[in-house]
Write a protein that holds these residues in place. Structure first.
Motif, mmCIF file in Angstrom:
data_model
loop_
_atom_site.group_PDB
_atom_site.id
_atom_site.type_symbol
_atom_site.label_atom_id
_atom_site.label_comp_id
_atom_site.label_asym_id
_atom_site.label_seq_id
_atom_site.Cartn_x
_atom_site.Cartn_y
_atom_site.Cartn_z
ATOM 1 N N LYS A 61 0.831 -1.201 0.000
ATOM 2 C CA LYS A 61 0.000 0.000 0.000
ATOM 3 C C LYS A 61 0.865 1.251 0.000
ATOM 4 C CE LYS A 61 -4.143 -1.887 1.002
ATOM 5 N NZ LYS A 61 -5.314 -1.776 0.220
ATOM 6 N N GLY A 62 0.289 2.335 -0.484
ATOM 7 C CA GLY A 62 0.935 3.631 -0.364
ATOM 8 C C GLY A 62 1.775 4.011 -1.557
ATOM 9 N N PHE A 63 2.333 5.217 -1.475
ATOM 10 C CA PHE A 63 3.163 5.773 -2.533
ATOM 11 C C PHE A 63 4.621 5.682 -2.132
ATOM 12 C CE2 PHE A 63 -0.918 7.990 -2.628
ATOM 13 C CZ PHE A 63 -1.303 7.697 -3.918
ATOM 14 N N GLY A 64 5.519 5.960 -3.069
ATOM 15 C CA GLY A 64 6.951 5.935 -2.769
ATOM 16 C C GLY A 64 7.371 4.544 -2.347
ATOM 17 N N PRO A 65 8.069 4.461 -1.218
ATOM 18 C CA PRO A 65 8.528 3.139 -0.776
ATOM 19 C C PRO A 65 7.382 2.229 -0.363
ATOM 20 C CG PRO A 65 9.003 4.784 0.895
ATOM 21 C CD PRO A 65 8.486 5.516 -0.317
ATOM 22 N N GLY A 66 6.238 2.808 -0.028
ATOM 23 C CA GLY A 66 5.067 2.011 0.335
ATOM 24 C C GLY A 66 5.235 1.292 1.658
ATOM 25 N N THR A 67 4.246 0.505 1.979
ATOM 26 C CA THR A 67 4.271 -0.271 3.221
ATOM 27 C C THR A 67 3.544 -1.588 2.997
ATOM 28 O OG1 THR A 67 3.869 -0.119 5.594
ATOM 29 C CG2 THR A 67 2.128 0.714 4.176
ATOM 30 N N TRP A 68 3.913 -2.588 3.765
ATOM 31 C CA TRP A 68 3.252 -3.887 3.687
ATOM 32 C C TRP A 68 2.031 -3.873 4.580
ATOM 33 C CZ3 TRP A 68 4.373 -6.990 -0.111
ATOM 34 C CH2 TRP A 68 5.615 -6.880 -0.723
ATOM 35 N N ALA A 69 0.958 -4.471 4.091
ATOM 36 C CA ALA A 69 -0.302 -4.461 4.824
ATOM 37 C C ALA A 69 -0.955 -5.836 4.762
ATOM 38 C CB ALA A 69 -1.242 -3.426 4.218
ATOM 39 N N LEU A 70 -1.833 -6.069 5.733
ATOM 40 C CA LEU A 70 -2.676 -7.258 5.751
ATOM 41 C C LEU A 70 -4.106 -6.776 5.620
ATOM 42 C CD1 LEU A 70 -3.048 -10.340 6.282
ATOM 43 C CD2 LEU A 70 -3.433 -9.716 8.663
ATOM 44 N N VAL A 71 -4.812 -7.266 4.589
ATOM 45 C CA VAL A 71 -6.232 -6.972 4.450
ATOM 46 C C VAL A 71 -6.955 -8.234 4.930
ATOM 47 C CG1 VAL A 71 -8.108 -6.383 2.886
ATOM 48 C CG2 VAL A 71 -5.837 -5.378 2.545
ATOM 49 N N GLU A 117 -0.342 0.839 19.638
ATOM 50 C CA GLU A 117 -0.941 2.170 19.743
ATOM 51 C C GLU A 117 0.138 3.237 19.927
ATOM 52 O OE1 GLU A 117 -4.443 2.711 20.053
ATOM 53 O OE2 GLU A 117 -4.990 0.602 19.892
ATOM 54 N N ASP A 118 1.373 2.798 20.224
ATOM 55 C CA ASP A 118 2.457 3.721 20.560
ATOM 56 C C ASP A 118 3.344 4.072 19.359
ATOM 57 O OD1 ASP A 118 3.358 1.052 20.479
ATOM 58 O OD2 ASP A 118 5.068 1.501 21.778
ATOM 59 N N ILE A 119 2.942 3.635 18.150
ATOM 60 C CA ILE A 119 3.729 3.881 16.942
ATOM 61 C C ILE A 119 2.877 4.656 15.950
ATOM 62 C CG2 ILE A 119 4.914 2.797 14.992
ATOM 63 C CD1 ILE A 119 5.419 0.381 16.754
ATOM 64 N N MET A 120 3.492 5.632 15.286
ATOM 65 C CA MET A 120 2.799 6.383 14.235
ATOM 66 C C MET A 120 3.459 6.031 12.908
ATOM 67 S SD MET A 120 1.613 9.833 16.025
ATOM 68 C CE MET A 120 0.798 10.203 14.552
ATOM 69 N N SER A 121 2.732 6.266 11.808
ATOM 70 C CA SER A 121 3.304 5.988 10.490
ATOM 71 C C SER A 121 2.847 7.044 9.498
ATOM 72 C CB SER A 121 2.886 4.610 10.007
ATOM 73 O OG SER A 121 1.608 4.656 9.420
ATOM 74 N N PHE A 122 3.592 7.135 8.400
ATOM 75 C CA PHE A 122 3.222 8.053 7.324
ATOM 76 C C PHE A 122 2.082 7.481 6.488
ATOM 77 C CE2 PHE A 122 7.640 9.435 8.078
ATOM 78 C CZ PHE A 122 7.373 10.771 8.352
ATOM 79 N N ALA A 123 1.977 6.157 6.422
ATOM 80 C CA ALA A 123 0.984 5.510 5.556
ATOM 81 C C ALA A 123 -0.444 5.747 6.057
ATOM 82 C CB ALA A 123 1.265 4.021 5.448
ATOM 83 N N MET A 124 -0.638 5.659 7.357
ATOM 84 C CA MET A 124 -1.951 5.877 7.974
ATOM 85 C C MET A 124 -3.071 5.116 7.249
ATOM 86 S SD MET A 124 -1.456 9.856 9.210
ATOM 87 C CE MET A 124 -2.804 10.401 8.286
ATOM 88 N N ILE A 125 -2.859 3.810 7.060
ATOM 89 C CA ILE A 125 -3.837 2.984 6.344
ATOM 90 C C ILE A 125 -4.697 2.152 7.285
ATOM 91 C CG2 ILE A 125 -2.525 2.873 4.201
ATOM 92 C CD1 ILE A 125 -1.545 0.095 5.125
ATOM 93 N N GLY A 126 -4.358 2.149 8.555
ATOM 94 C CA GLY A 126 -5.108 1.367 9.536
ATOM 95 C C GLY A 126 -4.245 1.100 10.749
ATOM 96 N N PRO A 127 -4.763 0.300 11.686
ATOM 97 C CA PRO A 127 -3.990 -0.018 12.884
ATOM 98 C C PRO A 127 -2.646 -0.660 12.508
ATOM 99 C CG PRO A 127 -6.230 -0.860 13.067
ATOM 100 C CD PRO A 127 -6.055 -0.363 11.668
ATOM 101 N N ILE A 128 -1.631 -0.403 13.316
ATOM 102 C CA ILE A 128 -0.302 -0.972 13.073
ATOM 103 C C ILE A 128 -0.206 -2.292 13.829
ATOM 104 C CG2 ILE A 128 2.168 -0.645 13.394
ATOM 105 C CD1 ILE A 128 1.619 2.387 13.088
ATOM 106 N N LEU A 129 0.076 -3.351 13.079
ATOM 107 C CA LEU A 129 0.132 -4.701 13.641
ATOM 108 C C LEU A 129 1.578 -5.182 13.653
ATOM 109 C CD1 LEU A 129 -1.450 -7.198 14.676
ATOM 110 C CD2 LEU A 129 -1.644 -7.928 12.292
ATOM 111 N N GLU A 130 2.095 -5.434 14.853
ATOM 112 C CA GLU A 130 3.441 -5.999 14.999
ATOM 113 C C GLU A 130 3.315 -7.512 14.927
ATOM 114 O OE1 GLU A 130 7.294 -5.842 17.966
ATOM 115 O OE2 GLU A 130 5.416 -4.974 18.637
ATOM 116 N N VAL A 131 4.010 -8.125 13.969
ATOM 117 C CA VAL A 131 3.917 -9.567 13.734
ATOM 118 C C VAL A 131 4.753 -10.313 14.777
ATOM 119 C CG1 VAL A 131 4.357 -11.431 12.089
ATOM 120 C CG2 VAL A 131 3.619 -9.181 11.269
#
Length: 74
Positions: free
Chosen positions: A12-22, A53-67
């Motif tokens: 997801k996202g522009f530039g380097p993008g980010t990995w996401a789980l849908v 909840e303690d991490i922010m991101s530029f992607a802002m596509i949804g909750p951040i899930l630490e695997v």
């Protein structure tokens, strides 16, 4: 909050993008530092992890899930 989610890996996202789980219910989670084995678009997986909840991101596509662990599904 620990949880288990099933779904597909997407990029997801522009530039380097980010990995996401849908998830199977349509919710999108941004993956926090996912292992290289999860860097595959379309991969069906079950992920055990923790919503951060303690991490922010530029992607802002949804909750951040630490695997914490994952399983590739057929």
């Amino acid at each position: 909050m620990s949880m288990q989610v099933e779904g597909k890996i997407e990029r997801k996202g522009f530039g380097p993008g980010t990995w996401a789980l849908v998830s199977t219910d349509g919710k999108t989670y941004e993956l926090h530092k996912p292992p290289a084995d999860l860097h595959k678009v379309g991969l069906n997986v079950k992920i055990k992890g923790e919503v951060r909840e303690d991490i922010m991101s530029f992607a802002m596509i949804g909750p951040i899930l630490e695997v914490k662990s994952f399983e590739v599904l057929e």
